[in-house]
Design a protein around this motif. Structure first.
Motif, PDB file in Angstrom:
ATOM      1  N   ASP A 199     -22.054  11.518  67.644  1.00 22.45           N
ATOM      2  CA  ASP A 199     -21.196  12.406  66.855  1.00 22.45           C
ATOM      3  C   ASP A 199     -20.940  13.749  67.525  1.00 22.45           C
ATOM      4  O   ASP A 199     -19.818  14.248  67.535  1.00 22.45           O
ATOM      5  CB  ASP A 199     -21.798  12.650  65.467  1.00 22.45           C
ATOM      6  N   GLU A 200     -21.979  14.340  68.090  1.00 21.62           N
ATOM      7  CA  GLU A 200     -21.832  15.671  68.662  1.00 21.62           C
ATOM      8  C   GLU A 200     -20.953  15.704  69.920  1.00 21.62           C
ATOM      9  O   GLU A 200     -20.475  16.764  70.324  1.00 21.62           O
ATOM     10  CB  GLU A 200     -23.198  16.316  68.948  1.00 21.62           C
ATOM     11  N   ALA A 201     -20.716  14.550  70.531  1.00 16.75           N
ATOM     12  CA  ALA A 201     -19.897  14.488  71.753  1.00 16.75           C
ATOM     13  C   ALA A 201     -18.556  13.786  71.516  1.00 16.75           C
ATOM     14  O   ALA A 201     -17.850  13.456  72.456  1.00 16.75           O
ATOM     15  CB  ALA A 201     -20.677  13.772  72.853  1.00 16.75           C
ATOM     16  N   ARG A 202     -18.238  13.579  70.271  1.00 13.29           N
ATOM     17  CA  ARG A 202     -17.003  12.856  69.929  1.00 13.29           C
ATOM     18  C   ARG A 202     -15.763  13.615  70.365  1.00 13.29           C
ATOM     19  O   ARG A 202     -15.720  14.840  70.331  1.00 13.29           O
ATOM     20  CB  ARG A 202     -16.969  12.606  68.421  1.00 13.29           C
ATOM     21  N   GLU A 203     -14.746  12.873  70.757  1.00 13.89           N
ATOM     22  CA  GLU A 203     -13.472  13.464  71.162  1.00 13.89           C
ATOM     23  C   GLU A 203     -12.790  14.142  69.977  1.00 13.89           C
ATOM     24  O   GLU A 203     -12.990  13.754  68.827  1.00 13.89           O
ATOM     25  CB  GLU A 203     -12.539  12.402  71.768  1.00 13.89           C
ATOM     26  N   GLN A 204     -12.001  15.149  70.285  1.00 13.29           N
ATOM     27  CA  GLN A 204     -11.175  15.803  69.281  1.00 13.29           C
ATOM     28  C   GLN A 204      -9.716  15.490  69.580  1.00 13.29           C
ATOM     29  O   GLN A 204      -9.393  14.947  70.644  1.00 13.29           O
ATOM     30  CB  GLN A 204     -11.431  17.315  69.284  1.00 13.29           C
ATOM     31  N   GLY A 205      -8.848  15.822  68.639  1.00 12.73           N
ATOM     32  CA  GLY A 205      -7.432  15.485  68.759  1.00 12.73           C
ATOM     33  C   GLY A 205      -6.846  15.828  70.115  1.00 12.73           C
ATOM     34  O   GLY A 205      -7.022  16.934  70.608  1.00 12.73           O
ATOM     35  N   GLY A 206      -6.177  14.863  70.713  1.00 16.04           N
ATOM     36  CA  GLY A 206      -5.514  15.071  71.993  1.00 16.04           C
ATOM     37  C   GLY A 206      -6.391  14.843  73.211  1.00 16.04           C
ATOM     38  O   GLY A 206      -5.890  14.833  74.333  1.00 16.04           O
ATOM     39  N   GLU A 207      -7.693  14.681  73.034  1.00 14.62           N
ATOM     40  CA  GLU A 207      -8.578  14.427  74.173  1.00 14.62           C
ATOM     41  C   GLU A 207      -8.625  12.921  74.435  1.00 14.62           C
ATOM     42  O   GLU A 207      -9.076  12.160  73.584  1.00 14.62           O
ATOM     43  CB  GLU A 207      -9.982  14.967  73.901  1.00 14.62           C
ATOM     44  N   PRO A 208      -8.147  12.503  75.603  1.00 14.43           N
ATOM     45  CA  PRO A 208      -8.066  11.068  75.869  1.00 14.43           C
ATOM     46  C   PRO A 208      -9.428  10.397  76.011  1.00 14.43           C
ATOM     47  O   PRO A 208     -10.393  11.016  76.457  1.00 14.43           O
ATOM     48  CB  PRO A 208      -7.282  10.985  77.175  1.00 14.43           C
ATOM     49  N   VAL A 209      -9.455   9.122  75.631  1.00 16.75           N
ATOM     50  CA  VAL A 209     -10.636   8.283  75.789  1.00 16.75           C
ATOM     51  C   VAL A 209     -10.286   7.194  76.800  1.00 16.75           C
ATOM     52  O   VAL A 209      -9.314   6.458  76.626  1.00 16.75           O
ATOM     53  CB  VAL A 209     -11.069   7.638  74.455  1.00 16.75           C
ATOM     54  N   ILE A 210     -11.074   7.121  77.851  1.00 18.57           N
ATOM     55  CA  ILE A 210     -10.902   6.126  78.901  1.00 18.57           C
ATOM     56  C   ILE A 210     -11.974   5.061  78.667  1.00 18.57           C
ATOM     57  O   ILE A 210     -13.165   5.364  78.648  1.00 18.57           O
ATOM     58  CB  ILE A 210     -11.102   6.756  80.299  1.00 18.57           C
ATOM     59  N   VAL A 211     -11.558   3.814  78.487  1.00 13.80           N
ATOM     60  CA  VAL A 211     -12.513   2.725  78.271  1.00 13.80           C
ATOM     61  C   VAL A 211     -12.660   1.952  79.574  1.00 13.80           C
ATOM     62  O   VAL A 211     -11.678   1.498  80.162  1.00 13.80           O
ATOM     63  CB  VAL A 211     -12.050   1.790  77.133  1.00 13.80           C
ATOM     64  N   LYS A 212     -13.901   1.837  80.021  1.00 11.71           N
ATOM     65  CA  LYS A 212     -14.184   1.123  81.268  1.00 11.71           C
ATOM     66  C   LYS A 212     -15.110  -0.058  80.993  1.00 11.71           C
ATOM     67  O   LYS A 212     -15.820  -0.073  79.986  1.00 11.71           O
ATOM     68  CB  LYS A 212     -14.812   2.069  82.296  1.00 11.71           C
TER      69      LYS A 212
ATOM     70  N   VAL B 229     -16.852  -1.431  83.875  1.00  9.43           N
ATOM     71  CA  VAL B 229     -17.772  -1.409  85.016  1.00  9.43           C
ATOM     72  C   VAL B 229     -18.345  -0.001  85.113  1.00  9.43           C
ATOM     73  O   VAL B 229     -18.030   0.865  84.303  1.00  9.43           O
ATOM     74  CB  VAL B 229     -17.056  -1.817  86.327  1.00  9.43           C
ATOM     75  N   ASN B 230     -19.163   0.253  86.133  1.00 11.24           N
ATOM     76  CA  ASN B 230     -19.830   1.548  86.242  1.00 11.24           C
ATOM     77  C   ASN B 230     -18.884   2.717  86.500  1.00 11.24           C
ATOM     78  O   ASN B 230     -19.097   3.798  85.980  1.00 11.24           O
ATOM     79  CB  ASN B 230     -20.893   1.508  87.348  1.00 11.24           C
ATOM     80  N   SER B 231     -17.868   2.525  87.317  1.00 12.26           N
ATOM     81  CA  SER B 231     -16.973   3.626  87.666  1.00 12.26           C
ATOM     82  C   SER B 231     -15.872   3.803  86.635  1.00 12.26           C
ATOM     83  O   SER B 231     -15.202   2.846  86.256  1.00 12.26           O
ATOM     84  CB  SER B 231     -16.332   3.384  89.032  1.00 12.26           C
ATOM     85  N   ALA B 232     -15.649   5.056  86.248  1.00 11.46           N
ATOM     86  CA  ALA B 232     -14.560   5.371  85.315  1.00 11.46           C
ATOM     87  C   ALA B 232     -13.191   5.247  85.980  1.00 11.46           C
ATOM     88  O   ALA B 232     -12.171   5.334  85.303  1.00 11.46           O
ATOM     89  CB  ALA B 232     -14.743   6.782  84.765  1.00 11.46           C
ATOM     90  N   PHE B 233     -13.166   5.019  87.288  1.00 13.77           N
ATOM     91  CA  PHE B 233     -11.900   4.893  88.014  1.00 13.77           C
ATOM     92  C   PHE B 233     -11.446   3.441  88.179  1.00 13.77           C
ATOM     93  O   PHE B 233     -10.294   3.198  88.515  1.00 13.77           O
ATOM     94  CB  PHE B 233     -12.015   5.535  89.404  1.00 13.77           C
ATOM     95  N   ILE B 234     -12.333   2.479  87.976  1.00  7.80           N
ATOM     96  CA  ILE B 234     -12.002   1.065  88.194  1.00  7.80           C
ATOM     97  C   ILE B 234     -11.469   0.459  86.902  1.00  7.80           C
ATOM     98  O   ILE B 234     -12.120   0.509  85.868  1.00  7.80           O
ATOM     99  CB  ILE B 234     -13.237   0.266  88.674  1.00  7.80           C
ATOM    100  N   GLY B 235     -10.263  -0.108  86.977  1.00  8.93           N
ATOM    101  CA  GLY B 235      -9.680  -0.785  85.822  1.00  8.93           C
ATOM    102  C   GLY B 235      -9.195   0.162  84.739  1.00  8.93           C
ATOM    103  O   GLY B 235      -9.000  -0.262  83.597  1.00  8.93           O
ATOM    104  N   THR B 236      -9.031   1.450  85.083  1.00  6.74           N
ATOM    105  CA  THR B 236      -8.554   2.435  84.110  1.00  6.74           C
ATOM    106  C   THR B 236      -7.413   3.241  84.739  1.00  6.74           C
ATOM    107  O   THR B 236      -7.152   3.126  85.932  1.00  6.74           O
ATOM    108  CB  THR B 236      -9.668   3.429  83.693  1.00  6.74           C
ATOM    109  N   ASP B 237      -6.804   4.087  83.940  1.00  6.24           N
ATOM    110  CA  ASP B 237      -5.742   4.961  84.454  1.00  6.24           C
ATOM    111  C   ASP B 237      -6.229   6.395  84.652  1.00  6.24           C
ATOM    112  O   ASP B 237      -5.435   7.325  84.730  1.00  6.24           O
ATOM    113  CB  ASP B 237      -4.524   4.928  83.534  1.00  6.24           C
ATOM    114  N   LEU B 238      -7.539   6.590  84.787  1.00  5.45           N
ATOM    115  CA  LEU B 238      -8.087   7.937  84.929  1.00  5.45           C
ATOM    116  C   LEU B 238      -7.509   8.654  86.148  1.00  5.45           C
ATOM    117  O   LEU B 238      -7.043   9.796  86.034  1.00  5.45           O
ATOM    118  CB  LEU B 238      -9.619   7.901  85.005  1.00  5.45           C
ATOM    119  N   GLU B 239      -7.530   8.015  87.304  1.00  8.52           N
ATOM    120  CA  GLU B 239      -7.017   8.686  88.502  1.00  8.52           C
ATOM    121  C   GLU B 239      -5.545   9.050  88.331  1.00  8.52           C
ATOM    122  O   GLU B 239      -5.126  10.167  88.676  1.00  8.52           O
ATOM    123  CB  GLU B 239      -7.198   7.819  89.742  1.00  8.52           C
TER     124      GLU B 239
END
Length: 191
Positions: free
Chosen positions: A75-88, A90-100
């Motif tokens: 709860d204390e780290a939950r996103e607020q309005g407009g903050e994107p959530v990247i779902v991965k 695998v271990n890297s947040a860059f693999i299979g996501t649009d983060l980069e």
């Protein structure tokens, strides 16, 4: 034109880790989530971008399956309005996501990385950020890990794993920083 503000990358601050701890797994850095909360407040106050990363398990027994309670963000780290959530998945947040793609589209060069666990998804994301040419900063007091059994059967303390991971990343893949250093840097940019 001044450089854009750094982006905060919050990796896997999910309830599964609380469940692991409740089941007896020992971790280091008990104040890490409080430091993440401090970082979130500072980035929000400065208007700097925040990206939340969530791990979605793929194995049938994973505590990170979307259908299980461990998938939820603390709860204390939950996103607020407009903050994107990247779902991965695998271990890297860059693999299979649009983060980069998102970071490059916003001309973001500096990434401040925190979350869990130091030697898995945080480390992998940080290494890849460095390899992709981002100025990666790993916040040492805003990440944590757990004791592990090594290939030799020996138990390795979370503190040692955390320290070795930071040592491995320091200088080559990232600059190791503290929460206070990051917050002071954000305040200096705003002035």
């Amino acid at each position: 034109m001044p450089d854009p503000l750094p982006a905060l990358i919050v990796v896997d601050v999910q309830c599964a880790f609380d469940e692991w701890e409740a089941a007896g797994k020992r971790r280091n850095n008990p104040d890490a989530v409080a430091r993440i909360v401090d970082l979130l407040a500072a980035f929000r106050a400065s208007g700097a971008p925040i990206f939340h990363v969530r791990h979605e398990g793929t194995k049938p027994n994973s505590t990170f399956l979307p259908s299980r309670s461990g998938y939820a963000v603390k709860d204390e780290a939950r996103e607020q309005g407009g903050e994107p959530v990247i779902v991965k998945r695998v271990n890297s947040a860059f693999i299979g996501t649009d983060l980069e793609t998102r970071l490059r589209a916003s001309d973001i060069a500096t990434l401040v990385i925190c979350g869990a666990t130091t030697n898995h998804c945080v480390e992998t994301t940080t290494r890849m950020a460095g390899n992709l040419g981002f100025n990666a900063q790993l916040v040492r007091d805003a990440t944590w890990t757990f004791d592990r059994i090594g290939a030799d059967g020996e138990t390795h303390a979370a503190e040692s794993i955390h320290a070795m991971t930071l040592s491995n990343l320091n200088g080559e893949f990232a600059r190791i920083v503290t929460t206070n250093e990051v917050i002071a840097s954000l305040k200096a940019v705003r002035q």
